[in-house]
Design a protein around this motif. Structure first.
Motif, short mmCIF file in Angstrom:
data_model
loop_
_atom_site.label_atom_id
_atom_site.label_comp_id
_atom_site.label_asym_id
_atom_site.label_seq_id
_atom_site.Cartn_x
_atom_site.Cartn_y
_atom_site.Cartn_z
N ASP A 176 -20.62 39.00 -14.64
CA ASP A 176 -21.49 38.25 -13.75
C ASP A 176 -20.85 38.14 -12.37
O ASP A 176 -19.68 38.47 -12.19
CB ASP A 176 -21.74 36.84 -14.31
N GLN A 177 -21.62 37.66 -11.41
CA GLN A 177 -21.13 37.54 -10.04
C GLN A 177 -20.50 36.17 -9.83
O GLN A 177 -20.95 35.36 -9.03
CB GLN A 177 -22.27 37.79 -9.07
N ALA A 178 -19.46 35.93 -10.57
CA ALA A 178 -18.74 34.67 -10.50
C ALA A 178 -17.26 34.94 -10.68
O ALA A 178 -16.86 35.97 -11.22
CB ALA A 178 -19.24 33.70 -11.56
N THR A 179 -16.44 34.01 -10.23
CA THR A 179 -14.99 34.12 -10.33
C THR A 179 -14.48 33.05 -11.29
O THR A 179 -14.89 31.89 -11.22
CB THR A 179 -14.34 33.92 -8.94
N PHE A 180 -13.57 33.45 -12.17
CA PHE A 180 -13.06 32.56 -13.19
C PHE A 180 -11.57 32.28 -12.98
O PHE A 180 -10.84 33.12 -12.47
CB PHE A 180 -13.30 33.17 -14.58
N THR A 181 -11.16 31.12 -13.41
CA THR A 181 -9.75 30.74 -13.21
C THR A 181 -8.84 31.43 -14.20
O THR A 181 -7.62 31.45 -14.01
CB THR A 181 -9.58 29.22 -13.32
N ASP A 182 -9.40 31.98 -15.30
CA ASP A 182 -8.60 32.75 -16.24
C ASP A 182 -9.52 33.79 -16.89
O ASP A 182 -10.71 33.87 -16.58
CB ASP A 182 -7.93 31.86 -17.30
N ALA A 183 -8.96 34.58 -17.79
CA ALA A 183 -9.70 35.70 -18.36
C ALA A 183 -10.60 35.32 -19.52
O ALA A 183 -11.24 36.17 -20.12
CB ALA A 183 -8.72 36.78 -18.81
N SER A 184 -10.66 34.02 -19.86
CA SER A 184 -11.49 33.60 -20.99
C SER A 184 -12.98 33.61 -20.66
O SER A 184 -13.82 33.66 -21.55
CB SER A 184 -11.10 32.20 -21.45
N GLY A 185 -13.31 33.55 -19.36
CA GLY A 185 -14.71 33.46 -18.96
C GLY A 185 -15.33 32.11 -19.24
O GLY A 185 -16.55 31.97 -19.25
N LEU A 186 -14.50 31.09 -19.45
CA LEU A 186 -15.02 29.75 -19.73
C LEU A 186 -14.67 28.73 -18.66
O LEU A 186 -14.94 27.55 -18.82
CB LEU A 186 -14.50 29.26 -21.09
N LEU A 193 -33.80 41.50 -26.60
CA LEU A 193 -34.38 40.37 -27.30
C LEU A 193 -33.26 39.59 -27.99
O LEU A 193 -32.62 40.11 -28.88
CB LEU A 193 -35.38 40.87 -28.33
N VAL A 194 -33.02 38.37 -27.58
CA VAL A 194 -33.61 37.57 -26.52
C VAL A 194 -32.51 36.64 -26.02
O VAL A 194 -31.47 36.50 -26.65
CB VAL A 194 -34.82 36.77 -27.01
N ALA A 195 -32.74 35.96 -24.87
CA ALA A 195 -31.78 35.03 -24.25
C ALA A 195 -30.49 35.72 -23.86
O ALA A 195 -29.42 35.13 -23.93
CB ALA A 195 -31.51 33.83 -25.17
N ASN A 196 -30.60 36.96 -23.42
CA ASN A 196 -29.44 37.74 -22.98
C ASN A 196 -29.35 37.65 -21.45
O ASN A 196 -29.43 38.63 -20.74
CB ASN A 196 -29.61 39.19 -23.44
N GLU A 197 -29.17 36.41 -20.96
CA GLU A 197 -29.25 36.18 -19.51
C GLU A 197 -27.90 36.10 -18.82
O GLU A 197 -27.84 35.75 -17.65
CB GLU A 197 -30.02 34.88 -19.24
N GLN A 198 -26.81 36.39 -19.50
CA GLN A 198 -25.51 36.41 -18.82
C GLN A 198 -24.65 37.50 -19.42
O GLN A 198 -24.79 37.87 -20.59
CB GLN A 198 -24.81 35.06 -18.90
N GLU A 199 -23.75 38.02 -18.59
CA GLU A 199 -22.81 39.04 -19.03
C GLU A 199 -21.48 38.45 -19.47
O GLU A 199 -20.75 39.06 -20.24
CB GLU A 199 -22.59 40.07 -17.92
N THR A 200 -21.14 37.29 -18.96
CA THR A 200 -19.88 36.64 -19.32
C THR A 200 -19.86 36.35 -20.82
O THR A 200 -20.74 35.67 -21.34
CB THR A 200 -19.71 35.34 -18.52
#
Length: 804
Positions: A514-524, A219-226
């Motif tokens: 998450d199942q995504a690739t990032f250009t750096d380790a910031s996750g942004l 609870l609640v809006a925990n829809e991403q791991e990044t």
């Protein structure tokens, strides 16, 4: 109340007796005295009365100790070292409260051999946790569209939790698959709040019927791991109530769930474990929740603010560098001394949890472990997996002939799908339970794809068939055939002569990434060309953020295209976190379309048997998609901006805004006029069905009855899911339609049945209402609402109109 004299390990009240009103029976049944030192053990009292008596008898230091978890040997079970329990207090006859993770079976739990515990933190994720049945993933349970399957799922968990002397099941996971790349989507139940709430409620009831306490999370809006530990989510109040909080509301009101977990993220400016509006005003005030709130592990960030917001139990209380435990005695005493909190606040937090413990019978049964019935529960796990699989495409090749003589199972050498039974976090060469995420279950046994196919063929009387296991390298150059080194050219020769080719692929994910690739380790800064929920891309570890420098391509799509060109009897079996973005060439009519596509999710320990039973028609697929499958490059992830995902930095805080509002999942595809690869609610069968004569009529007590006749027009028995959607009036500002009901019906060939699905305007899913943020309540959508009936979100007929 707190000035107690302790003698012989028993709390004695001096010069004071506590008598609860309305206890019934002997008027002294609630009196604490030398002859009745533990009146809370009187089972004739109501749970809340017992809790009040207990809390009233406890000394302040003991209360403070009971607010937080600990690591160590479980006193009642010396064979178990754990870091997921609250130690008992024998002088009050309080048992050790033991917690297990979830949501896809008894996950990382509170029993690791002391010799391999490795300290408190290591015990939280140890692959040596007590073994249990590794069930199919929760997204698969949702795909069954069958409350009975969710009940079976919860029953196995509740039974095995009791076998292992566990008390709290941290599940069901009731967040939504807002993002196709969400790393924990397999732990949740899809993109629709009503489906999630319905299936989650059935699971809650089953778990709690076995004497465990279910804990709806997160609870609640925990829809991403990044950036999940620090992310701040901005969600407008209407969207929050109509989508993301609705499953929790249903679990509270319909399921009477005993506990709720507050999440890591912040919502609308407040850390969730400090979010008084949601934890107190909404959860307890609007919904009437009478259970207790536990923090996600290390999710609390304050002492007084969390307690006053509505948190009741901080976990895990295990020492870890750089992480603070906030409810330690020194911090609590300082907050008491400064007047920030009162002793009554502590009493309230404890009474909420003890009430649920008394209700579940935890005080009244010994802490004893018994053997799990592995065979019986394995049969149930297999049945759940078979009812969860979704047949996405079929040119008539499936089911495979039971007389096949030459079958090739093909997969990538770098991937688990063709080699091992698959669960969340599975990795090549490692057993289940070693991934490190909350859902990792140390399986009692596993069935590989090869073993499963051999077993099923033998059970069908086919003892002469040859089943080859082919593993191809990432470059599609080299391979192994039945363990011997070979080339892809040799593989193609083998495939050309095969009676059937089964390619197994998918996308693995795990808590933490998450199942995504990032250009750096910031996750942004996400790389939009390398989402890991396609057939090709994968990262080095499913639970770690993948950067562009570490992402790899398995070239699976090219392999499938080559195999299909060689042998048209190619079946693609997907084992996925949730959504697979499908390349258009693989779809019906595409240049490389396989004969069939079967979505098996993460099947768990019975993987091999589940898939083989489905391929050979021992089981008839009946699942429906609880998520929308996009075409590559044409889905929700391809349309959003950085503020929607993965987030942008706002004053140094990673921040996400749910700018799409109510247009999430199939609602987005409907509102945007987009065509997915496979829509929400879609799923084929080895037989065919017609759904006709849809109608809606007024019933008793203001309930509307939606009816339709369903006929099995094929040649074998099977199951169809009748789905009911409502399109609220355009003036409501809602997406084109929402799911409000469903019913699965099993029919023999040629049989028909009339199905009735009720729409209750006053139901806790609020089927005909919208959220009024100003009034802070639901209100009926004014005007005519169109009722649709069909067997997917895009195969529908109009049944009628409901006017409010």
């Amino acid at each position: 109340m707190e000035k107690l004299l302790m003698k012989s390990g028993v709390s004695m009240m001096v010069g004071f007796s506590l008598l609860l009103n309305g206890c019934g029976g002997d008027s002294n049944s609630g009196t604490i005295s030398a002859s009745n030192p533990t009146p809370w053990m009187d089972t004739s009292l109501r749970p809340e009365q017992r809790a009040a008596l207990l809390v009233g008898a406890m000394a302040l230091p003991d209360k403070e100790e009971q607010l937080v978890g600990a690591a160590g040997v479980v006193a009642e079970l010396p064979q178990c070292y754990g870091a997921r329990h609250i130690p008992g207090l024998p002088k009050y006859r309080i048992p050790t409260l033991r917690i297990t993770n979830g949501p896809v079976g008894i996950g990382q739990n509170d029993c690791v051999p002391s010799s391999s515990a490795g300290g408190g933190v290591a015990a939280l994720t140890s692959p040596n946790s007590a073994r249990a049945t590794a069930l199919p993933s929760a997204i698969g349970v949702a795909a069954s569209f069958d409350r009975a399957v969710a009940t079976q799922f919860g029953d196995v968990i509740g039974k095995e939790g009791t076998n292992l002397a566990l008390h709290i099941f941290e599940a069901p996971g009731m967040n939504l698959a807002r993002l196709p790349v969400g790393g924990r989507n397999f732990e949740y139940m899809g993109e629709d709040p009503y489906l999630t709430g319905t299936m989650g409620t059935a699971e809650v009831r089953a778990v709690q019927s076995r004497g465990m306490i279910a804990m709806a999370k997160h609870l609640v809006a925990n829809e991403q791991e990044t950036n999940r530990m620090t992310i701040s989510e901005n969600v407008d109040d209407r969207t929050l109530h109509e989508l993301y909080m609705l499953p929790f509301e249903m679990a509270v009101k319909d399921g009477r769930v005993g506990a709720v977990m507050c999440s890591y993220n912040s919502v609308n400016g407040f850390s969730m474990c400090e979010n008084r509006h949601i934890l107190t005003d909404v959860l307890r005030g609007q919904w009437g929740f009478d259970g207790y709130v536990q923090s996600d592990f290390f999710a609390a960030h304050s002492t007084a603010q969390t307690m006053l917001a509505g948190l009741d139990n901080e976990m895990p209380g295990v020492s870890i560098p750089g992480v603070t435990t906030w409810w330690t005695p020194d911090k609590l005493n300082a907050a008491l001394a400064s007047g920030l909190i009162k002793t009554s606040d502590i009493d309230t937090a404890l009474a909420r949890r003890y009430t649920q413990m008394f209700k579940a019978g935890i005080f009244d049964r010994p802490l004893v472990q018994t053997a799990i019935d592995a065979a019986t529960d394995g049969v149930v796990a297999k049945s759940i997996g078979e009812q969860s699989a979704v047949l996405l495409q079929n040119d008539g090749t499936l089911p495979l002939s039971k007389g096949v003589q030459n079958v090739a199972i093909v997969g990538k050498a770098s991937q688990v799908f063709a080699q091992q039974a698959v669960a969340g976090g599975s990795s090549v060469g490692n057993p289940m339970g070693s991934g490190g995420g909350s859902s990792d279950v140390a399986a009692l046994y596993t069935v590989s794809p090869l073993q499963g196919m051999q077993d099923v063929l033998a059970s069908l009387g086919n003892s002469t068939a040859k089943v080859h296991l082919v593993l191809v390298d990432d470059t599609n150059t080299n391979a192994t055939i039945d363990g011997a080194s070979s080339t892809f050219a040799a593989v193609q020769t083998l495939i050309a002569s095969a009676d059937a080719v089964v390619v197994m692929a998918g996308s693995i994910s795990e808590e933490g990434a998450d199942q995504a690739t990032f250009t750096d380790a910031s996750g942004l800064s996400v790389d939009p060309d390398k989402y890991l929920n396609t057939l090709d891309w994968y990262g080095p570890k499913a639970s770690s953020l993948t950067t562009t420098g570490t992402v790899k391509s398995s070239n699976t799509l090219a392999m499938v295209q080559s195999i299909v060109a060689t042998n048209k009897k190619t079946v693609l079996v997907l084992k996925d976190n949730a959504v697979e973005a499908i390349d258009p060439t693989l779809l019906k009519g595409g240049a490389s379309a396989p004969a069939a596509i079967l979505e098996a999710w993460f099947p768990g320990q019975e993987d091999g048997h589940i898939v083989a039973d489905l391929l050979f028609g021992v089981a008839n697929p009946s699942g429906k998609l609880p998520v929308t499958f996009p075409q590559v490059g044409q889905g929700f992830m391809d349309s959003i901006n950085a503020a929607q995902y993965p987030g942008i930095s706002v004053n140094g805080v990673p921040t996400v805004t749910y700018a799409e509002g109510l247009n999430m999942g199939y609602r987005w595809y409907d509102a945007m006029g987009k065509n997915p690869a496979f829509e929400f609610g879609f799923g084929l069968s080895y037989t065919t069905f017609s759904v006709q004569n849809a109608a809606v009529s007024s019933g008793s007590n203001g309930i509307y009855n939606v009816t339709a006749s369903v006929t099995n027009t094929g040649k074998i028995a099977g199951a169809e899911v009748v789905q009911v959607y409502v399109g609220l009036p355009s003036s409501s500002g809602e997406p084109p339609k929402r799911l409000v009901g469903f019913q699965k019906v099993f029919l023999n060939a040629g049989a028909s049945q009339t199905v009735t699905v009720n729409i209750d305007p006053n139901g806790n899913n609020h089927p005909l209402s919208i959220w009024d943020k100003d009034a802070q309540q639901w209100k009926a959508a004014s005007g005519g609402s169109t009722v649709y009936v069909g067997n997917s979100s895009r195969t529908l007929a109009t049944a009628g109109t409901i006017t409010q």
